[in-house]
Design a protein around this motif. Sequence first.
Motif, PDB file in Angstrom:
ATOM      1  N   ALA A  45       0.851  -1.024  -0.086  1.00 62.77           N
ATOM      2  CA  ALA A  45      -0.025   0.017   0.091  1.00 62.77           C
ATOM      3  C   ALA A  45       0.774   1.285  -0.142  1.00 62.77           C
ATOM      4  O   ALA A  45       0.316   2.293  -0.266  1.00 62.77           O
ATOM      5  N   PHE A  46       2.109   1.188   0.489  1.00 63.51           N
ATOM      6  CA  PHE A  46       2.904   2.470   0.495  1.00 63.51           C
ATOM      7  C   PHE A  46       3.396   2.776  -0.994  1.00 63.51           C
ATOM      8  O   PHE A  46       3.717   3.942  -1.293  1.00 63.51           O
ATOM      9  N   ASP A  47       3.420   1.723  -1.787  1.00 64.28           N
ATOM     10  CA  ASP A  47       4.105   2.189  -3.116  1.00 64.28           C
ATOM     11  C   ASP A  47       2.878   1.930  -4.030  1.00 64.28           C
ATOM     12  O   ASP A  47       2.868   2.407  -5.405  1.00 64.28           O
ATOM     13  N   ALA A  48       1.746   1.493  -3.884  1.00 65.76           N
ATOM     14  CA  ALA A  48       0.701   1.284  -4.790  1.00 65.76           C
ATOM     15  C   ALA A  48      -0.551   1.356  -3.945  1.00 65.76           C
ATOM     16  O   ALA A  48      -1.323   0.498  -3.950  1.00 65.76           O
ATOM     17  N   PRO A  49      -0.772   2.674  -3.365  1.00 63.17           N
ATOM     18  CA  PRO A  49      -1.821   2.833  -2.553  1.00 63.17           C
ATOM     19  C   PRO A  49      -3.478   2.645  -3.384  1.00 63.17           C
ATOM     20  O   PRO A  49      -3.506   2.925  -4.698  1.00 63.17           O
ATOM     21  N   THR A  50      -4.259   1.978  -2.705  1.00 59.28           N
ATOM     22  CA  THR A  50      -5.445   1.688  -3.201  1.00 59.28           C
ATOM     23  C   THR A  50      -6.710   1.773  -2.377  1.00 59.28           C
ATOM     24  O   THR A  50      -6.536   1.988  -1.387  1.00 59.28           O
ATOM     25  N   GLU A  51      -7.775   2.179  -3.256  1.00 60.46           N
ATOM     26  CA  GLU A  51      -9.104   2.343  -2.572  1.00 60.46           C
ATOM     27  C   GLU A  51      -9.829   0.872  -2.757  1.00 60.46           C
ATOM     28  O   GLU A  51     -11.137   1.228  -2.480  1.00 60.46           O
ATOM     29  N   ARG A  52      -9.336  -0.090  -3.208  1.00 61.72           N
ATOM     30  CA  ARG A  52     -10.217  -0.992  -3.564  1.00 61.72           C
ATOM     31  C   ARG A  52      -9.676  -2.477  -2.976  1.00 61.72           C
ATOM     32  O   ARG A  52      -9.744  -3.608  -3.379  1.00 61.72           O
ATOM     33  N   LEU A 104       9.719  -3.881 -10.514  1.00 65.24           N
ATOM     34  CA  LEU A 104       9.357  -3.718  -9.338  1.00 65.24           C
ATOM     35  C   LEU A 104       7.889  -4.126  -8.669  1.00 65.24           C
ATOM     36  O   LEU A 104       7.560  -4.469  -7.818  1.00 65.24           O
ATOM     37  N   GLN A 105       7.179  -3.988  -9.800  1.00 57.71           N
ATOM     38  CA  GLN A 105       5.767  -4.444  -9.518  1.00 57.71           C
ATOM     39  C   GLN A 105       5.504  -5.942  -9.060  1.00 57.71           C
ATOM     40  O   GLN A 105       4.455  -6.571  -8.685  1.00 57.71           O
ATOM     41  N   ASN A 106       6.966  -6.687  -9.510  1.00 57.06           N
ATOM     42  CA  ASN A 106       6.588  -8.300  -9.286  1.00 57.06           C
ATOM     43  C   ASN A 106       6.743  -8.581  -7.804  1.00 57.06           C
ATOM     44  O   ASN A 106       6.593  -9.593  -7.418  1.00 57.06           O
ATOM     45  N   ASN A 207      13.023  -6.818   0.487  1.00 62.72           N
ATOM     46  CA  ASN A 207      14.495  -6.774  -0.199  1.00 62.72           C
ATOM     47  C   ASN A 207      14.471  -6.658  -1.578  1.00 62.72           C
ATOM     48  O   ASN A 207      15.432  -5.933  -2.075  1.00 62.72           O
ATOM     49  N   ASN A 208      13.499  -7.515  -2.168  1.00 61.05           N
ATOM     50  CA  ASN A 208      13.763  -7.472  -3.489  1.00 61.05           C
ATOM     51  C   ASN A 208      13.439  -6.007  -4.338  1.00 61.05           C
ATOM     52  O   ASN A 208      14.243  -5.749  -5.144  1.00 61.05           O
ATOM     53  N   ILE A 209      12.763  -5.487  -3.407  1.00 61.62           N
ATOM     54  CA  ILE A 209      12.327  -3.841  -4.125  1.00 61.62           C
ATOM     55  C   ILE A 209      13.437  -3.140  -3.623  1.00 61.62           C
ATOM     56  O   ILE A 209      13.816  -2.259  -4.510  1.00 61.62           O
ATOM     57  N   LYS A 210      14.104  -3.141  -2.487  1.00 58.55           N
ATOM     58  CA  LYS A 210      15.083  -2.420  -1.871  1.00 58.55           C
ATOM     59  C   LYS A 210      16.164  -2.329  -2.685  1.00 58.55           C
ATOM     60  O   LYS A 210      16.911  -1.403  -3.034  1.00 58.55           O
ATOM     61  N   LEU A 211      16.658  -3.472  -2.718  1.00 65.11           N
ATOM     62  CA  LEU A 211      17.966  -4.080  -3.774  1.00 65.11           C
ATOM     63  C   LEU A 211      18.026  -3.176  -5.361  1.00 65.11           C
ATOM     64  O   LEU A 211      18.673  -2.675  -5.537  1.00 65.11           O
ATOM     65  N   ARG A 212      16.823  -3.622  -5.809  1.00 65.17           N
ATOM     66  CA  ARG A 212      16.693  -2.985  -7.135  1.00 65.17           C
ATOM     67  C   ARG A 212      16.652  -1.368  -7.300  1.00 65.17           C
ATOM     68  O   ARG A 212      17.192  -0.893  -7.960  1.00 65.17           O
TER      69      ARG A 212
END
Length: 288
Positions: A45-52, A104-106, A207-212
């Motif tokens: 939710a911090f990187d892809a905030p959603t209302e759904r 990063l979406q993965n 960690n996958n996101i952070k390292l990339r």
Amino acid sequence: MTQEGDIGDQDAIGGEAWAEATLRRLAEAGDSALDILDGALALAAFDAPTERLAGYRDHIARMERDLAAAAGEADDAELRLAALNHVLFGLHGYAGDADTYDDLQNANMIRVIDRRKGLPVALGILMLHLARSQGWEMHGLDFPGHFLLRLDAPGERLIVDPFHGGVALDAPALRALLKATSGAGAELEAAHYETISDRDVLIRLQNNIKLRLIQARRVEEALNIVDSMLMLAPDRISLWREAGLMNAHIGKTRTAIDAFETYIAKETRSEPRREAEALVGELREKLN
């Protein structure tokens, strides 16, 4: 067309306030079993905030019902795995993203559900949640380089690769995978079959996101990931050191000092403590 149980327009819930509260609540559980999917959605939710968010929960609930119908009374590990794979990879079309693996979406659970594809650990979290929804015993493994799962049933144990359609791996396949990820000299050890905590699974996801992001020199965004990891695991002292270094790098000197001081208070090794104390001294000079 939106089918029953798929993601559609729902009442607005979630958001960053919900995400932070969820992670801090999960942190209180320590290394006990967690609602691991809730944790992954909160981190996302911090990187892809959603209302759904309600729509995502409906989708998960639909998969739970499908799995219950597919598995029936199965008490055999192979039958349980077959039902899991049928629902996740068959009926609902999830797959490992081999074509754009570093996207990063993965590693963002919201985007993984949107796109029906992701990294091994993201797909593994979905499998963990679904298996546990049926009362089955499944855990993440401390396997280097490629996230795997262990599905246990009475008298049986399967090692599962969530990235490749949930295939069960035997010892030769595990050995080949280990050598591919860790080098030709690597050999299987008992530790490779050991489970890790749910928090460690979620940290591995982040960690996958952070390292990339670090590789792309997007330090401020990487720091946001570390901050979210600290909400979940404030006892992981290495994260405080990372927060100190990243804040210092982007010029947030006072915040960096605070992070290093927390690290120093938690660190028991003398040499790393001295190094951090020296860094704090240098940062304090910048403030004068």
